[in-house]
Design an enzyme around this catalytic site. Structure first.
Site, PDB file in Angstrom:
ATOM      1  N   HIS A  93     -11.459 -13.262  -2.935  1.00 26.48           N
ATOM      2  CA  HIS A  93     -10.139 -13.784  -3.304  1.00 26.48           C
ATOM      3  C   HIS A  93      -9.018 -12.757  -3.182  1.00 26.48           C
ATOM      4  CE1 HIS A  93     -13.352 -15.827  -5.555  1.00 26.48           C
ATOM      5  NE2 HIS A  93     -12.751 -16.887  -5.081  1.00 26.48           N
ATOM      6  N   GLY A  96       0.740 -16.083 -14.388  1.00 29.37           N
ATOM      7  CA  GLY A  96      -0.034 -17.168 -13.783  1.00 29.37           C
ATOM      8  C   GLY A  96       0.500 -17.538 -12.408  1.00 29.37           C
ATOM      9  N   ARG A 144       6.079 -15.684  -9.553  1.00 27.01           N
ATOM     10  CA  ARG A 144       6.513 -14.843 -10.671  1.00 27.01           C
ATOM     11  C   ARG A 144       6.084 -13.384 -10.413  1.00 27.01           C
ATOM     12  NH1 ARG A 144       8.557 -16.651 -15.720  1.00 27.01           N
ATOM     13  NH2 ARG A 144      10.566 -17.164 -14.833  1.00 27.01           N
ATOM     14  N   ARG A 173      -5.112 -17.203  -0.496  1.00 22.06           N
ATOM     15  CA  ARG A 173      -4.816 -18.412  -1.283  1.00 22.06           C
ATOM     16  C   ARG A 173      -3.392 -18.425  -1.847  1.00 22.06           C
ATOM     17  NH1 ARG A 173      -9.568 -21.458  -3.344  1.00 22.06           N
ATOM     18  NH2 ARG A 173     -11.317 -20.664  -2.176  1.00 22.06           N
ATOM     19  N   ARG A 180      -1.478  -9.954 -19.606  1.00 23.57           N
ATOM     20  CA  ARG A 180      -1.021 -11.268 -19.127  1.00 23.57           C
ATOM     21  C   ARG A 180       0.397 -11.492 -19.637  1.00 23.57           C
ATOM     22  NH1 ARG A 180      -0.451 -16.532 -18.692  1.00 23.57           N
ATOM     23  NH2 ARG A 180      -0.431 -17.825 -20.552  1.00 23.57           N
ATOM     24  N   SER A 239       3.703 -18.046 -20.403  1.00 27.20           N
ATOM     25  CA  SER A 239       4.454 -18.900 -21.331  1.00 27.20           C
ATOM     26  C   SER A 239       3.461 -19.678 -22.185  1.00 27.20           C
ATOM     27  CB  SER A 239       5.364 -19.848 -20.562  1.00 27.20           C
ATOM     28  OG  SER A 239       4.570 -20.734 -19.817  1.00 27.20           O
ATOM     29  N   GLU A 289      -1.603 -21.735 -24.944  1.00 28.30           N
ATOM     30  CA  GLU A 289      -1.483 -21.392 -23.524  1.00 28.30           C
ATOM     31  C   GLU A 289      -2.835 -21.691 -22.895  1.00 28.30           C
ATOM     32  OE1 GLU A 289      -4.065 -18.873 -23.949  1.00 28.30           O
ATOM     33  OE2 GLU A 289      -2.924 -17.696 -22.478  1.00 28.30           O
ATOM     34  N   GLU A 348      -5.010 -19.218 -20.825  1.00 29.56           N
ATOM     35  CA  GLU A 348      -5.774 -18.145 -20.162  1.00 29.56           C
ATOM     36  C   GLU A 348      -6.293 -17.024 -21.051  1.00 29.56           C
ATOM     37  OE1 GLU A 348      -2.622 -19.044 -19.051  1.00 29.56           O
ATOM     38  OE2 GLU A 348      -3.213 -20.248 -17.318  1.00 29.56           O
ATOM     39  N   SER A 405       8.089 -21.677 -24.314  1.00 28.60           N
ATOM     40  CA  SER A 405       8.924 -22.529 -23.463  1.00 28.60           C
ATOM     41  C   SER A 405       9.197 -23.889 -24.087  1.00 28.60           C
ATOM     42  CB  SER A 405       8.237 -22.721 -22.116  1.00 28.60           C
ATOM     43  OG  SER A 405       6.942 -23.256 -22.319  1.00 28.60           O
ATOM     44  N   ASP A 406       8.327 -24.317 -25.014  1.00 34.82           N
ATOM     45  CA  ASP A 406       8.484 -25.641 -25.624  1.00 34.82           C
ATOM     46  C   ASP A 406       7.775 -25.641 -26.972  1.00 34.82           C
ATOM     47  OD1 ASP A 406       6.181 -25.385 -23.716  1.00 34.82           O
ATOM     48  OD2 ASP A 406       5.557 -27.245 -24.661  1.00 34.82           O
ATOM     49  N   ARG A 438      15.348 -19.286 -20.819  1.00 37.03           N
ATOM     50  CA  ARG A 438      13.973 -18.797 -20.611  1.00 37.03           C
ATOM     51  C   ARG A 438      13.984 -17.468 -19.868  1.00 37.03           C
ATOM     52  NH1 ARG A 438      11.840 -24.065 -19.868  1.00 37.03           N
ATOM     53  NH2 ARG A 438      11.865 -23.998 -17.629  1.00 37.03           N
TER      54      ARG A 438
HETATM   55  N1  ADE Z   1       2.348 -23.262 -21.599  1.00 37.92           N
HETATM   56  C1  ADE Z   1       3.591 -23.655 -21.896  1.00 37.92           C
HETATM   57  N2  ADE Z   1       3.588 -24.800 -22.577  1.00 37.92           N
HETATM   58  C2  ADE Z   1       2.287 -25.146 -22.709  1.00 37.92           C
HETATM   59  C3  ADE Z   1       1.635 -26.224 -23.303  1.00 37.92           C
HETATM   60  N3  ADE Z   1       2.340 -27.181 -23.904  1.00 37.92           N
HETATM   61  N4  ADE Z   1       0.288 -26.288 -23.243  1.00 37.92           N
HETATM   62  C4  ADE Z   1      -0.389 -25.309 -22.624  1.00 37.92           C
HETATM   63  N5  ADE Z   1       0.168 -24.262 -22.039  1.00 37.92           N
HETATM   64  C5  ADE Z   1       1.498 -24.185 -22.083  1.00 37.92           C
END
Ligand code: ADE
Length: 234
Positions: free
Chosen positions: A4, A20, A24, A43, A87, A90, A179, A181, A203-204, A217
């Site tokens: 890879h 990820g 980025r 890839r 890592r 978000s 998240e 990972e 992010s949310d 962000r």
């Molecule tokens: N990364 C950002 N928002 C996420 C979510 N809602 N679930 C999993 N990973 C995320």
């Protein structure tokens, strides 16, 4: 060279950032590193090596989810000798004290993934961050004047979950954000006796539905990158 990654041994620095998104990785290399060389296109999972304040640092896209990051991290450690892996990603918040644009340091990672159940015959495994790397990030954030929330995250296998209420229970038990990972990264780093850490920007908010604009962000992302790079260079 691995299946890879077309980099030669020596092309990748012991200090490495792991977003990820491969684009980025390109953005980070172009905006935060000097003397950049691209070492991977296999890839489309771009990888770059450069320097930060004179210290060699690489940045490698990992893709999304534990299976994808596990492939890259396995090879980065066992073939390329990476020692300090951060890592940078978000997460969705679930905890009432965590809000969009916050930066979270994942001290540990629970998971809905079956990988460690498979590895340990159905028993639990505590995937934790490296203490020294976490301390370095803590000190870097303090020096920069940025707030860093520290606590456990949940590495989920599902981004689109049928039941957001599921996450309220995790929050009740101290999980700050979700998240996809960290549990994979921490498990492999512990197996191979290297250091790993996860930094995420929120992010949310999965429970309250709070969200943020791309512009906002970007600002938090910049702060997270400064913390990660200062931690690696310290
Ligand atoms: N990364 C950002 N928002 C996420 C979510 N809602 N679930 C999993 N990973 C995320």
């Amino acid at each position: 060279m691995t299946p890879h990654n077309e980099a030669k041994v020596g092309d990748i620095a012991p200090n490495i950032l792991l977003p990820g998104d491969p684009l980025r990785a390109k953005f980070i290399a172009e905006n935060y590193l000097e003397n950049v060389v691209q070492y991977n296109t296999v890839r489309g999972m771009l990888g770059f090596t450069g320097t930060y304040k004179g210290v060699p640092v690489s940045v490698q896209g990992t893709g999304m989810g534990i299976p994808s990051i596990s492939i890259y991290v396995n090879e980065l450690i066992t073939t390329y000798g990476c020692k300090n892996l951060i890592r940078v990603g978000s997460a969705g918040a679930v905890h009432e004290d965590i809000h969009v644009r916050d930066i979270v340091l994942g001290t540990a990672a629970s998971t809905t993934s079956g990988v460690n159940k498979d590895r340990f015959n159905g028993k639990d495994y505590a995937a934790v961050a490296d203490f020294d790397l976490a301390l370095a990030a803590h000190l870097a954030a303090e020096k920069l004047g940025y707030t860093l929330h520290k606590g456990p995250v949940l590495s989920s296998d599902l981004f689109y979950d049928d039941d957001p209420k599921f996450y309220e229970k995790w929050a009740k038990y101290g999980i700050l954000g979700v998240e996809m990972e960290a549990a994979g990264l921490y498990t492999l780093a512990l197996k191979y006796r290297v250091r790993a850490l996860t930094l995420v920007t929120i992010s949310d908010h999965i429970v309250t539905g709070e969200s943020t604009t791309p512009e906002e962000r970007q600002n938090t992302f910049t702060q997270m990158m400064e913390v990660a790079l200062e931690a690696l260079a310290s």
